[in-house]
Write a protein that holds these residues in place. Structure first.
Motif, short mmCIF file in Angstrom:
data_model
loop_
_atom_site.label_atom_id
_atom_site.label_comp_id
_atom_site.label_asym_id
_atom_site.label_seq_id
_atom_site.Cartn_x
_atom_site.Cartn_y
_atom_site.Cartn_z
N LYS A 72 1.29 -1.55 0.10
CA LYS A 72 -0.04 0.25 0.03
C LYS A 72 0.83 1.38 0.15
CE LYS A 72 -4.19 -1.73 2.11
NZ LYS A 72 -5.11 -1.78 0.74
N LYS A 108 0.78 3.87 1.21
CA LYS A 108 0.37 4.57 3.15
C LYS A 108 2.00 3.90 3.77
CE LYS A 108 -2.99 1.96 5.11
NZ LYS A 108 -4.34 1.93 6.17
N ASP A 109 2.51 2.52 3.51
CA ASP A 109 3.57 2.02 3.70
C ASP A 109 4.81 2.36 2.57
OD1 ASP A 109 1.47 0.60 5.94
OD2 ASP A 109 1.28 -0.92 4.40
N ASN A 120 -5.44 8.73 -3.19
CA ASN A 120 -6.02 7.98 -2.11
C ASN A 120 -4.75 7.48 -1.67
OD1 ASN A 120 -6.89 5.90 -0.86
ND2 ASN A 120 -6.95 4.52 -2.89
N VAL A 121 -4.27 7.12 0.01
CA VAL A 121 -3.07 6.92 0.50
C VAL A 121 -2.90 5.23 0.60
CG1 VAL A 121 -1.93 9.01 1.12
CG2 VAL A 121 -3.18 7.60 2.71
N ASP A 122 -4.28 4.76 0.20
CA ASP A 122 -4.37 2.78 0.43
C ASP A 122 -4.23 2.68 -0.91
OD1 ASP A 122 -4.87 2.84 2.96
OD2 ASP A 122 -7.10 3.82 2.47
N SER A 123 -3.92 2.62 -1.94
CA SER A 123 -4.26 2.06 -3.23
C SER A 123 -2.85 1.52 -3.26
CB SER A 123 -3.91 2.54 -4.92
OG SER A 123 -2.40 4.03 -4.12
N GLU A 124 -2.89 0.68 -4.19
CA GLU A 124 -1.80 -0.86 -3.81
C GLU A 124 -0.93 -0.68 -5.74
OE1 GLU A 124 -0.56 -4.40 -2.32
OE2 GLU A 124 -2.33 -3.28 -1.72
N THR A 162 0.28 6.33 -9.42
CA THR A 162 1.09 7.12 -8.07
C THR A 162 2.11 8.64 -8.65
OG1 THR A 162 0.23 6.07 -6.37
CG2 THR A 162 1.68 7.85 -5.62
N THR A 211 -3.22 9.61 -7.49
CA THR A 211 -2.63 10.31 -5.83
C THR A 211 -1.17 10.81 -7.05
OG1 THR A 211 -3.79 8.26 -5.28
CG2 THR A 211 -1.65 9.83 -3.86
#
Length: 486
Positions: free
Chosen positions: A2, A4-5, A18-22, A63, A78
């Motif tokens: 993800k 965010k990680d 969105n920071v939850d995108s894979e 991203t 993102t």
């Protein structure tokens, strides 16, 4: 992983999207973008990655990490705005591979001369002591004996973390890495966790890039300034900038030296063409390596091993068995009794070190013939210095090509010749063809004479007008000595 990680510990200015995108892959080269990629737009020295943001989105990037937001914002993408994209890339690359250098004891070695030798010897020592180790050098990339493809430059930060990750999986405990001034200045080591930082020396080099010696020092110093409190910093106190390097470092400081008081000391007791006898921290040991510069290299390796907590007797036993690194004062004697020395010396200081080593060993009953040149498209200020040094310290200096690249080799040699002092003009020859220069040296040499072939060392090519032609100094010297029965 993800997004965010991947962004953990990255210094963020703004996030749009969105920071939850894979995220399926991370790239800084827009030509390698695939669907699901995070693209890092870096402000490079020649190319600005921000100019390729739109192209990367069209290729599938979801991203964008950038220092400047594009004017048009794609709602399906993102955007992560950061202060420095290169630093962000390093942290993201480490996160992508689960921060492998936190699981390794990483040793970074920087300096003008001796980086490759010290790094390689440290790797060889640790491996011989039974520790699975990684080596990242400009010559070779090794993971516990397995060789990886190398382009003779430091790998990019994504490739580095991939190698370190594979090393962790294979059970490696240590990693040894050359750290270049270019890599430091361009933040190409960002996100790596160094346990030990080592400074060998600094002399005039790479001024084509850094422009001034002060900027070159500043780049090297940045490495130590950024070491954490948990790290150890080891410096050569015999170099006048040795103390300067550690002035602002938070790391615990240690020193080594041959001439001044230091935490780790060595003294040369005997110096011959087949090796040296050293007094190292009060213990005598013999090494097949030769010369003061190798005494510094060995002392640095010894110091690193002791700082890692390895037993002194074990270290000295295995240190004495280490052999020379390819192209670093590599010697062979022909059937005709002529000693050839192949060395990578390509700076005035390195050439002076090698010539001084030869002068300290030779009997003066023999001729010293030095073959030397200077690479094209590189620091021009060192060219006359190299010519001056070779002519002054040899019975004969032959100036020849050494990777002219895009420059006219004849013009390079004119700049090398310009440094020769008038009283030494009659000691010089100019032979542009490198093979012909080596052949001439052998024709002029007699039994017992010494031929120093400097500048290329381990390299197996000549780069001319963008094309690399096979050329190996050692191979050429051996072939010619056999042909001429010398």
């Amino acid at each position: 992983m993800k997004l965010k990680d991947l962004l953990y510990k990255v210094e963020l200015i703004e996030i749009i999207g969105n920071v939850d995108s894979e995220i399926l892959s991370v790239e800084f080269d827009s030509r390698k973008i695939q669907k699901g990629t995070l693209f890092v737009a870096q402000s490079g020295t020649q190319v600005d990655g921000h100019d390729f943001i739109q192209k990367s989105i069209e290729s599938g990037a979801i991203t964008i990490v950038c220092e400047r937001k594009p004017e048009e914002i794609n709602p399906n993408v993102t955007y992560v705005v950061v202060a420095n994209s290169s630093i962000a890339l390093g942290i993201i690359a480490s996160n992508l591979y689960d921060n492998p250098t936190e699981k390794l004891k990483l040793i970074g070695i920087t300096g003008t001369n001796g980086k490759t030798t010290t790094s390689t010897l440290t790797y060889n020592l640790l491996e011989s002591l039974g520790y699975a180790t990684v080596l990242i050098s400009t010559i070779r990339i090794l993971v516990h004996g397995n060789e990886y493809p190398s382009s003779h430059t430091t790998p990019n930060i994504l490739t580095l973390n991939k190698i370190f990750s594979e090393a962790v999986q294979k059970g490696c405990e240590f990693a040894v890495m050359e750290v270049s001034s270019h890599g430091i200045h361009q933040n190409r080591i960002a996100g790596l966790h160094f346990q030990i930082g080592v400074f060998s020396n600094i002399t005039h080099d790479h001024l084509d890039y850094h422009k001034t010696f002060a900027e070159y020092i500043k780049a090297k110093k940045k490495f130590f300034d950024e070491l954490p409190k948990s790290a150890l910093a080891l410096t050569n106190l015999d170099d006048k900038n040795g103390v300067v390097m550690l002035q602002n470092s938070a790391a615990k400081r240690y020193s080594y030296a041959l001439k001044t008081d230091a935490d780790f000391k060595a003294k040369i007791l005997e110096n011959q063409f087949d090796g040296m006898l050293l007094l190292l921290d009060g213990k005598e040991f013999w090494t097949p390596l030769i010369g003061q510069f190798n005494a510094y290299n060995l002392l640095a390796v010894y110091s690193i091993a002791i700082l890692l907590g390895i037993d002194q007797e074990e270290v000295l036993t295995h240190l004495s068995k280490l052999k020379n690194v390819d192209g670093r004062f590599q010697t062979f004697k022909s059937q005709g009794g002529i000693v050839a020395i192949i060395d990578y010396a390509h700076t005035p200081d390195a050439l002076e070190n090698v010539l001084n080593t030869i002068q300290n060993i030779r009997t003066r009953n023999e001729k010293l013939i030095t073959i030397v040149g200077c690479g094209g498209d590189r620091d021009r200020t060192k060219r006359p210095e190299m010519g001056k040094m070779a002519a002054r310290m040899s019975e004969l200096a032959i100036f020849t090509s050494d990777n002219p690249r895009s420059e006219d080799p004849e013009e390079i040699l004119k700049e090398v010749e310009a440094g020769v002092e008038p009283q030494f003009y009659n000691r010089t020859l100019k032979i542009t063809d490198r093979k012909e220069a080596i052949k001439t040296a052998y024709k002029m040499a007699e039994k017992g004479d010494i031929i120093l072939i400097a500048g290329k060392g381990h390299e197996t090519y000549q780069e001319i007008k963008g094309v690399k032609h096979h050329f190996d100094d050692l191979e050429t010297a051996q072939e010619l000595s056999n042909q001429l029965n010398k």
